[in-house]
Design a protein around this motif. Structure first.
Motif, PDB file in Angstrom:
ATOM      1  N   ALA A 211      57.392  66.609  38.148  1.00  0.00           N
ATOM      2  CA  ALA A 211      56.215  66.324  37.315  1.00  0.00           C
ATOM      3  C   ALA A 211      54.951  66.707  38.081  1.00  0.00           C
ATOM      4  CB  ALA A 211      56.167  64.847  36.933  1.00  0.00           C
ATOM      5  N   ARG A 212      53.954  67.147  37.351  1.00  0.00           N
ATOM      6  CA  ARG A 212      52.649  67.428  37.941  1.00  0.00           C
ATOM      7  C   ARG A 212      51.889  66.114  38.081  1.00  0.00           C
ATOM      8  NH1 ARG A 212      49.137  71.831  38.147  1.00  0.00           N
ATOM      9  NH2 ARG A 212      51.056  73.041  38.361  1.00  0.00           N
ATOM     10  N   LEU A 213      51.480  65.805  39.305  1.00  0.00           N
ATOM     11  CA  LEU A 213      50.787  64.542  39.569  1.00  0.00           C
ATOM     12  C   LEU A 213      49.275  64.690  39.528  1.00  0.00           C
ATOM     13  CD1 LEU A 213      52.969  63.217  42.539  1.00  0.00           C
ATOM     14  CD2 LEU A 213      53.156  62.653  40.104  1.00  0.00           C
ATOM     15  N   MET A 214      48.799  65.915  39.767  1.00  0.00           N
ATOM     16  CA  MET A 214      47.360  66.152  39.806  1.00  0.00           C
ATOM     17  C   MET A 214      47.008  67.458  39.128  1.00  0.00           C
ATOM     18  SD  MET A 214      46.203  64.921  43.606  1.00  0.00           S
ATOM     19  CE  MET A 214      46.156  63.171  44.011  1.00  0.00           C
ATOM     20  N   GLN A 215      45.862  67.433  38.459  1.00  0.00           N
ATOM     21  CA  GLN A 215      45.300  68.663  37.922  1.00  0.00           C
ATOM     22  C   GLN A 215      44.286  69.187  38.927  1.00  0.00           C
ATOM     23  OE1 GLN A 215      46.256  70.251  35.359  1.00  0.00           O
ATOM     24  NE2 GLN A 215      47.343  68.776  34.060  1.00  0.00           N
TER      25      GLN A 215
ATOM     26  N   ARG B 160      37.334  69.778  41.617  1.00  0.00           N
ATOM     27  CA  ARG B 160      37.815  68.412  41.768  1.00  0.00           C
ATOM     28  C   ARG B 160      39.307  68.322  41.475  1.00  0.00           C
ATOM     29  NH1 ARG B 160      38.039  65.586  36.839  1.00  0.00           N
ATOM     30  NH2 ARG B 160      37.613  63.626  37.901  1.00  0.00           N
ATOM     31  N   LEU B 161      39.860  67.186  41.842  1.00  0.00           N
ATOM     32  CA  LEU B 161      41.238  66.859  41.521  1.00  0.00           C
ATOM     33  C   LEU B 161      41.236  65.665  40.580  1.00  0.00           C
ATOM     34  CD1 LEU B 161      42.861  67.025  45.078  1.00  0.00           C
ATOM     35  CD2 LEU B 161      43.113  68.686  43.261  1.00  0.00           C
ATOM     36  N   ALA B 162      42.113  65.677  39.610  1.00  0.00           N
ATOM     37  CA  ALA B 162      42.218  64.562  38.667  1.00  0.00           C
ATOM     38  C   ALA B 162      43.687  64.205  38.500  1.00  0.00           C
ATOM     39  CB  ALA B 162      41.594  64.931  37.324  1.00  0.00           C
ATOM     40  N   LEU B 163      43.975  62.906  38.475  1.00  0.00           N
ATOM     41  CA  LEU B 163      45.344  62.454  38.284  1.00  0.00           C
ATOM     42  C   LEU B 163      45.806  62.741  36.858  1.00  0.00           C
ATOM     43  CD1 LEU B 163      45.338  58.966  40.054  1.00  0.00           C
ATOM     44  CD2 LEU B 163      46.326  61.091  40.905  1.00  0.00           C
ATOM     45  N   THR B 164      47.024  63.197  36.738  1.00  0.00           N
ATOM     46  CA  THR B 164      47.643  63.324  35.423  1.00  0.00           C
ATOM     47  C   THR B 164      48.142  61.950  34.998  1.00  0.00           C
ATOM     48  OG1 THR B 164      49.816  63.771  36.355  1.00  0.00           O
ATOM     49  CG2 THR B 164      48.383  65.675  35.963  1.00  0.00           C
ATOM     50  N   GLU B 165      48.674  61.870  33.816  1.00  0.00           N
ATOM     51  CA  GLU B 165      49.248  60.590  33.354  1.00  0.00           C
ATOM     52  C   GLU B 165      50.396  60.170  34.268  1.00  0.00           C
ATOM     53  OE1 GLU B 165      51.248  58.642  29.308  1.00  0.00           O
ATOM     54  OE2 GLU B 165      50.345  60.628  29.248  1.00  0.00           O
ATOM     55  N   ALA B 166      51.221  61.142  34.666  1.00  0.00           N
ATOM     56  CA  ALA B 166      52.332  60.839  35.574  1.00  0.00           C
ATOM     57  C   ALA B 166      51.801  60.409  36.943  1.00  0.00           C
ATOM     58  CB  ALA B 166      53.230  62.061  35.719  1.00  0.00           C
ATOM     59  N   GLY B 167      50.718  61.073  37.386  1.00  0.00           N
ATOM     60  CA  GLY B 167      50.141  60.719  38.672  1.00  0.00           C
ATOM     61  C   GLY B 167      49.570  59.322  38.685  1.00  0.00           C
ATOM     62  N   THR B 168      48.900  58.943  37.607  1.00  0.00           N
ATOM     63  CA  THR B 168      48.348  57.587  37.504  1.00  0.00           C
ATOM     64  C   THR B 168      49.451  56.550  37.546  1.00  0.00           C
ATOM     65  OG1 THR B 168      46.477  58.408  36.200  1.00  0.00           O
ATOM     66  CG2 THR B 168      46.956  56.049  36.065  1.00  0.00           C
ATOM     67  N   ALA B 169      50.547  56.835  36.854  1.00  0.00           N
ATOM     68  CA  ALA B 169      51.672  55.897  36.825  1.00  0.00           C
ATOM     69  C   ALA B 169      52.341  55.791  38.187  1.00  0.00           C
ATOM     70  CB  ALA B 169      52.685  56.333  35.768  1.00  0.00           C
ATOM     71  N   PHE B 170      52.437  56.935  38.891  1.00  0.00           N
ATOM     72  CA  PHE B 170      53.139  56.933  40.183  1.00  0.00           C
ATOM     73  C   PHE B 170      52.282  56.352  41.303  1.00  0.00           C
ATOM     74  CE2 PHE B 170      54.613  58.979  44.143  1.00  0.00           C
ATOM     75  CZ  PHE B 170      55.919  58.532  44.130  1.00  0.00           C
ATOM     76  N   LEU B 171      50.961  56.380  41.148  1.00  0.00           N
ATOM     77  CA  LEU B 171      50.083  55.946  42.242  1.00  0.00           C
ATOM     78  C   LEU B 171      50.334  54.495  42.630  1.00  0.00           C
ATOM     79  CD1 LEU B 171      47.777  56.587  44.168  1.00  0.00           C
ATOM     80  CD2 LEU B 171      46.171  55.982  42.343  1.00  0.00           C
ATOM     81  N   THR B 172      50.465  53.613  41.650  1.00  0.00           N
ATOM     82  CA  THR B 172      50.713  52.199  41.947  1.00  0.00           C
ATOM     83  C   THR B 172      52.021  52.021  42.693  1.00  0.00           C
ATOM     84  OG1 THR B 172      49.479  51.532  39.982  1.00  0.00           O
ATOM     85  CG2 THR B 172      50.988  49.915  40.936  1.00  0.00           C
ATOM     86  N   ARG B 173      53.058  52.712  42.222  1.00  0.00           N
ATOM     87  CA  ARG B 173      54.360  52.608  42.900  1.00  0.00           C
ATOM     88  C   ARG B 173      54.314  53.244  44.288  1.00  0.00           C
ATOM     89  NH1 ARG B 173      58.555  51.088  39.610  1.00  0.00           N
ATOM     90  NH2 ARG B 173      58.100  50.994  37.370  1.00  0.00           N
ATOM     91  N   GLY B 174      53.569  54.344  44.399  1.00  0.00           N
ATOM     92  CA  GLY B 174      53.448  54.983  45.704  1.00  0.00           C
ATOM     93  C   GLY B 174      52.778  54.091  46.724  1.00  0.00           C
ATOM     94  N   ARG B 175      51.713  53.410  46.306  1.00  0.00           N
ATOM     95  CA  ARG B 175      51.053  52.461  47.219  1.00  0.00           C
ATOM     96  C   ARG B 175      52.025  51.367  47.650  1.00  0.00           C
ATOM     97  NH1 ARG B 175      45.570  53.511  46.976  1.00  0.00           N
ATOM     98  NH2 ARG B 175      44.701  54.088  44.946  1.00  0.00           N
ATOM     99  N   ARG B 176      52.806  50.876  46.680  1.00  0.00           N
ATOM    100  CA  ARG B 176      53.751  49.801  46.990  1.00  0.00           C
ATOM    101  C   ARG B 176      54.812  50.286  47.976  1.00  0.00           C
ATOM    102  NH1 ARG B 176      56.100  48.643  42.015  1.00  0.00           N
ATOM    103  NH2 ARG B 176      54.105  47.699  41.449  1.00  0.00           N
ATOM    104  N   LEU B 177      55.309  51.504  47.766  1.00  0.00           N
ATOM    105  CA  LEU B 177      56.314  52.058  48.674  1.00  0.00           C
ATOM    106  C   LEU B 177      55.781  52.131  50.111  1.00  0.00           C
ATOM    107  CD1 LEU B 177      57.787  55.000  46.567  1.00  0.00           C
ATOM    108  CD2 LEU B 177      59.075  53.045  47.442  1.00  0.00           C
ATOM    109  N   LEU B 178      54.564  52.638  50.256  1.00  0.00           N
ATOM    110  CA  LEU B 178      53.977  52.770  51.589  1.00  0.00           C
ATOM    111  C   LEU B 178      53.741  51.401  52.225  1.00  0.00           C
ATOM    112  CD1 LEU B 178      51.382  55.618  50.992  1.00  0.00           C
ATOM    113  CD2 LEU B 178      53.617  55.805  52.092  1.00  0.00           C
TER     114      LEU B 178
END
Length: 303
Positions: free
Chosen positions: A46-50, A55-73
């Motif tokens: 999935a594309r996480l960023m446009q 600039r860079l902008a989060l895609t819908e998938a990127g926004t959804a994954f960001l919370t989980r990514g923070r939790r993983l780290l």
């Protein structure tokens, strides 16, 4: 298989808003961060960023994954810290922000023995007089002179800090020393540019704010001190900045009948993360290193 370095690259880019700034924060080459981000997207399918030139902008998938990514780290960091604590070892990265003047004058020498005692810690210290956002800028800890009002942060007091109105002897000889708050309006002031320019004093009826006439605004405490020593006006300075000058007599305390409002040095960290063993150890080390009263006030004859 998902790699944590790819997740870390993605979270860093999302927080920083650009790959180049994320690379700076991570201490990596820009190309490495780009490769890790691209690999993560391939693994997730999935594309996480446009990306665009501006600039860079989060895609819908990127926004959804960001919370989980923070939790993983966060969970990975806590697991490493827990194992290290069980082994009575402190290890891993720590990213700290502090004001330039205080960091240069006092923080370095306080940190040196801590790092020597814990060689497994990888400390990144960024000195910056701007008001950094601990959470979005990706810091584990920030040192602040004054109150911490951000409800997202937990704060621990490191040391007290008294403030005094000071001036050079030459300035006081050339200008009649003010003996009251009202008399301050006739004097030039050396002001800190990054915050409100009011001087606050404690009176029997409560705190009083005085807005002095600016002669110089500057966003660095050491330069404020230098301007005061040069006789350019009055400055309201914390003792950690001017204790040597007060002891040597190159700056004098100006008594206007009421004391200046004091402040405290705080260590602040995000509330949504439990303080790791290394973070707790660093805070306690700094508290001991600065002392109570702080070492920069010992031996001074202060009113």
């Amino acid at each position: 298989m998902l790699k944590l370095d790819g997740v870390a690259a993605f979270v860093a880019v999302a927080d920083a808003g650009s790959i180049s700034e994320a690379a700076r924060r991570l201490g990596l080459a820009k190309s490495v961060v780009s490769e890790r981000l691209a690999e993560l997207e391939r693994l997730l399918g999935a594309r996480l960023m446009q990306r665009s030139t501006r600039r860079l902008a989060l895609t819908e998938a990127g926004t959804a994954f960001l919370t989980r990514g923070r939790r993983l780290l966060r969970e990975a960091e806590e697991a490493v810290a827990e194992i290290a604590e069980q082994k009575s070892l402190l290890a891993g990265p720590l990213r700290v922000s502090a004001p330039v003047s205080f960091g240069t004058l006092h923080l370095g020498r306080a940190l040196h023995p801590f790092l020597a005692a814990h060689p497994g810690i990888e400390l990144t210290l960024e000195l910056d007089d701007r008001f950094v956002d601990v959470v979005t800028d990706g810091f584990d800890l920030v040192i602040r002179h004054g109150q911490v009002h951000d409800t997202r942060l937990a704060a621990r007091r490191l040391a007290t800090s008294r403030r005094f109105l000071v001036a050079a002897p030459a300035y006081l000889e050339a200008h009649e020393a003010p003996a009251s708050l009202d008399a301050l309006s006739a004097h030039r002031a050396i002001l800190y540019a990054n915050r409100e320019t009011d001087w606050r004093f404690e009176t029997p009826s409560g705190a009083v704010a005085v807005r002095p006439r600016p002669g110089l605004r500057v966003n660095n405490g050491v330069m404020m001190r230098g301007a005061a020593v040069a006789g350019l006006g009055l400055a309201l300075l914390p003792t950690f900045l001017c204790h040597e000058e007060l002891a040597a007599g190159t700056l004098k305390v100006v008594d206007v009948g009421v004391p200046a409002e004091g402040a405290q040095l705080h260590a602040a960290y995000p509330l949504d993360r439990s303080a790791s063993a290394k973070l707790r150890a660093l805070i306690e080390h700094l508290r001991r290193a600065f002392g109570s009263p702080p070492f920069w006030e010992k031996g001074l004859r202060l009113p």
